[in-house]
Design an enzyme around this catalytic site. Structure first.
Site, short mmCIF file in Angstrom:
data_model
loop_
_atom_site.label_atom_id
_atom_site.label_comp_id
_atom_site.label_asym_id
_atom_site.label_seq_id
_atom_site.Cartn_x
_atom_site.Cartn_y
_atom_site.Cartn_z
N THR A 114 4.78 -64.38 49.14
CA THR A 114 4.66 -63.85 50.37
C THR A 114 4.65 -64.89 51.46
O THR A 114 3.90 -66.25 50.94
CB THR A 114 3.08 -63.02 50.53
OG1 THR A 114 2.17 -63.58 50.51
CG2 THR A 114 3.42 -61.80 49.63
N GLU A 122 5.29 -57.28 48.12
CA GLU A 122 4.58 -56.67 46.83
C GLU A 122 5.37 -55.20 46.60
O GLU A 122 5.08 -54.88 45.59
CB GLU A 122 3.36 -56.40 47.03
CG GLU A 122 2.33 -57.80 47.29
CD GLU A 122 2.26 -58.36 48.70
OE1 GLU A 122 3.11 -58.02 49.53
OE2 GLU A 122 1.32 -59.05 48.99
N LYS A 141 -10.62 -53.88 68.06
CA LYS A 141 -11.89 -52.98 67.66
C LYS A 141 -12.62 -53.18 69.02
O LYS A 141 -13.10 -54.09 69.46
CB LYS A 141 -12.70 -53.52 66.74
CG LYS A 141 -11.94 -53.52 65.43
CD LYS A 141 -12.51 -54.16 64.22
CE LYS A 141 -11.71 -54.28 62.94
NZ LYS A 141 -10.77 -55.30 62.95
N TRP A 152 -10.39 -48.00 67.55
CA TRP A 152 -9.34 -48.76 67.52
C TRP A 152 -8.16 -48.81 68.58
O TRP A 152 -8.06 -47.81 68.99
CB TRP A 152 -8.72 -48.74 66.18
CG TRP A 152 -9.71 -49.08 65.06
CD1 TRP A 152 -10.73 -49.85 65.30
CD2 TRP A 152 -9.39 -49.36 63.82
NE1 TRP A 152 -11.42 -49.95 63.92
CE2 TRP A 152 -10.45 -49.79 63.11
CE3 TRP A 152 -8.31 -48.81 62.79
CZ2 TRP A 152 -10.40 -50.07 61.51
CZ3 TRP A 152 -8.33 -48.92 61.50
CH2 TRP A 152 -9.46 -49.51 60.91
P1 ADP Z 1 5.57 -61.61 55.05
O1 ADP Z 1 3.94 -61.55 55.71
O2 ADP Z 1 5.58 -62.75 54.09
O3 ADP Z 1 6.52 -61.62 56.17
P2 ADP Z 1 6.17 -59.37 53.99
O4 ADP Z 1 7.71 -59.20 54.36
O5 ADP Z 1 5.58 -58.74 52.65
O6 ADP Z 1 5.43 -60.38 54.21
O7 ADP Z 1 5.41 -58.46 55.23
C1 ADP Z 1 5.12 -57.03 55.00
C2 ADP Z 1 4.30 -56.59 56.37
O8 ADP Z 1 5.33 -56.47 57.07
C3 ADP Z 1 3.94 -55.08 55.98
O9 ADP Z 1 2.59 -55.17 55.43
C4 ADP Z 1 3.84 -54.92 57.58
O10 ADP Z 1 2.54 -55.25 58.08
C5 ADP Z 1 4.72 -55.50 58.27
N1 ADP Z 1 5.98 -54.62 58.30
C6 ADP Z 1 7.05 -54.36 57.55
N2 ADP Z 1 7.99 -53.58 58.05
C7 ADP Z 1 7.45 -53.09 59.35
C8 ADP Z 1 7.48 -52.03 60.18
N3 ADP Z 1 8.78 -51.27 60.16
N4 ADP Z 1 6.84 -51.80 61.28
C9 ADP Z 1 5.68 -52.60 61.27
N5 ADP Z 1 5.51 -53.52 60.55
C10 ADP Z 1 6.11 -53.66 59.36
#
Ligand code: ADP
Length: 544
Positions: free
Chosen positions: A185, A333, A442, A447
């Site tokens: 990540t 993940e 917050k 929220w």
């Molecule tokens: P990195 O932080 O490495 O880019 P990831 O690709 O694993 O990690 O990111 C996952 C996160 O991206 C999700 O937990 C979410 O917060 C955000 N995310 C992914 N797709 C969407 C979406 N369609 N809308 C809003 N947030 C998203």
């Protein structure tokens, strides 16, 4: 009593063998890093993967060893996607946009013995090479004619490496739970963490991706993952395309709207995938064209994920290309596909405006992903589209632990993984991300969703990008500050932005201030970097 069906392991090599038999002529097109368009087929890629596997064996690779890449979406990267896991080794795709310290951390943590890198990254890696004690060979992914002068030690040229080898390799019949891929990540907090995919999780994820309620990739499609192969396996598309034999279009190092557009047009893409910023670049390029009605192009679906797709973006893409936008959600993940937004049969009669409201949600989980939302005490919340809480998921392509961090317990007692997202779920299972838990504002015990506010602000016709962050407030705890990157050449005013928001959001959500910025910071995966914005505005005070 056990069933009496065959227990064949789910292996990436079986997808490869299937492709070799049934669609060896399936095309793979690359905008080559060296320039020009490179054309090959799955059949040739599989043969070259055999050569690569033999070359790696010659260099003494062992099962379980890690091979890292710093590479764009290309046919050579695809060959690594096949050869390395199918030999029983682990492919660790590293995001070259990470900070040097993060790249060093990952290469040391994964103990990669081989680093394959594209020409674009040679000079930056030369500066770091001394800090990778485990790397035995640096392999530059090019041919002899393009090999640069380099100070990298033990350097090899990809084409020279594979040229003398036999294209037949006896792929081992591995246990399907053998590790196949390792993606870290971005580490928005702390060090990057590694999700270690198995052959089984990769094959199941590919099956799921191809179903019609998911991304619906079939042999008849031409698929262009613009999402990089260094970001969660390009959302699993290379494997899904291999499984079906769909034509695969790889944009290489040329991350411009012009390249995306030309490939969509010239190669007849039917499905293209990427994060929202990619589509902004595509739309900016389209705005420079004489012909604005592109509905004649064969493109059917644009898949947008990684961060929220604003309604204005969905509308603009659909209008421009006469195509369908599918909003999807996932994370490293979860391999990554966790939900895809397809409308259901019962939505056919909805008006376009009602459909747009639905399409803005992050979608429904495919079979295989279980989802629920819980409050801070872990109690499940109602699936009513209103209650929101921590989003938990489990399934055969969701991580159960991080690589080499067994002490970190990431599942609850029922095997659910906490995504770090705050969401609602409605009665049909459509999930809506309210916010990342650390981004939610917050205010007075309630929220405010930064995503919702940003989505509305993006509808203003002078706004290119919008970000909302919480600023400490003596009375309300936090209040929203809206940061706007205007479209080039536009000078919107605070009043026009606030007027635009009025009536579209609850009054108490109205940002306490609007600040215009000249550059929006992004993470290595193209998301708005809120940590940097919070840092930039840490001393910001709202006027009394
Ligand atoms: P990195 O932080 O490495 O880019 P990831 O690709 O694993 O990690 O990111 C996952 C996160 O991206 C999700 O937990 C979410 O917060 C955000 N995310 C992914 N797709 C969407 C979406 N369609 N809308 C809003 N947030 C998203």
């Amino acid at each position: 009593m056990l069933g009496l069906m065959q227990d064949r392991p789910l292996l990436i090599s079986t997808m490869m063998e299937h492709a070799a038999h049934y669609h060896p002529d399936g095309e793979v097109i690359t905008k080559a890093v060296e320039g020009g368009i490179h054309r090959t087929t799955y059949g040739e890629i599989i043969q070259r993967s055999g050569k690569l596997a033999n070359a790696l064996s010659r260099l003494n690779i062992k099962q379980g060893d890690c091979v890292s890449t710093l590479a764009w979406n290309t046919y050579r990267h695809m060959e690594l996607y096949l050869a390395v896991p199918c030999m029983g080794s682990i492919l660790n795709t590293v995001n070259p946009r990470l900070f040097p310290e993060q790249i060093t951390y990952i290469l040391n943590h994964s103990e990669a013995k081989f680093l394959f890198l594209d020409l674009s990254f040679v000079s930056s890696i030369e500066k770091l090479a001394d800090s990778f004690p485990h790397v035995e060979h640096f392999i530059i992914m090019t041919d002899r004619a393009h090999m640069p002068e380099t100070s990298l030690p033990n350097v090899l040229c990809y084409e020279d490496l594979i040229a003398p080898e036999n294209d037949q390799y006896d792929w081992p019949e591995l246990d399907e739970n053998t590790a196949a891929g390792l993606c870290y990540t971005s580490g928005t907090t702390g060090d990057p963490k590694g999700a270690l995919y198995s052959h089984r999780s990769t094959v199941l994820h590919s099956y799921s991706t191809c179903t019609k309620d998911s991304l619906g990739i079939s042999n008849a499609d031409t698929v262009m993952p613009i999402v990089p192969m260094f970001h969660v396996n390009a959302w699993g598309i290379p494997y899904a395309a291999l499984m079906t034999g769909s034509k695969l279009v790889l944009p290489g190092a040329d991350m411009t709207g012009e390249n995306f557009f030309n490939l969509i047009k010239d190669e007849g893409c039917t499905i293209a995938l990427g994060v929202p910023t990619i589509w902004l670049a595509l739309l900016q390029h389209v705005a420079t064209l004489e012909e604005q009605d592109l509905s004649g192009l064969p493109i059917e679906s644009f898949i947008i994920g990684g961060s929220a797709a604003a309604p204005s973006l969905i509308e603009k893409i659909e209008e421009t290309f006469g195509a369908n936008v599918l909003h999807a959600w996932g994370m490293t993940e979860s391999s990554p596909l966790g939900s895809v937004n397809r409308l259901m049969a019962k939505h056919a009669h909805l008006s376009e405006a009602e459909k747009l409201v639905l399409k803005t949600k992050q979608g429904r989980p495919p079979f295989g992903v279980e989802m629920k939302i819980v409050d801070d005490d872990g109690h499940e919340l109602a699936r009513d589209g209103v209650a929101f809480g921590r989003l938990l998921i489990r399934g055969p392509w969701v991580a159960k632990a991080y690589f080499k961090q067994p002490e970190l317990k990431i599942l609850d007692e029922n095997g659910y993984f906490d995504t770090g997202d705050v969401s609602t779920l409605d009665a049909d299972g459509y999930m809506t991300i309210v916010d990342r838990s650390k981004d939610v504002i917050k205010s007075g015990g309630e929220w405010i969703s930064s995503i919702d506010l940003e989505n509305v602000a993006l509808g203003h016709d002078q706004v290119a990008e919008a970000a909302v962050i919480g600023i400490a407030h003596p009375k309300w705890q936090e209040r929203p500050l809206l940061l706007i990157l205007p479209i080039a050449g536009e000078t919107p005013t605070k009043e026009s932005i606030l007027d635009y928001l009025e009536g579209k959001i609850a009054k108490w959500w109205t940002p306490d201030d609007v600040v215009f910025i000249s550059e929006m910071p992004h993470t290595a995966t193209g998301k708005i970097q809120k940590r940097d914005l919070r840092e930039m505005f840490k001393d910001f005070k709202f006027k009394e």
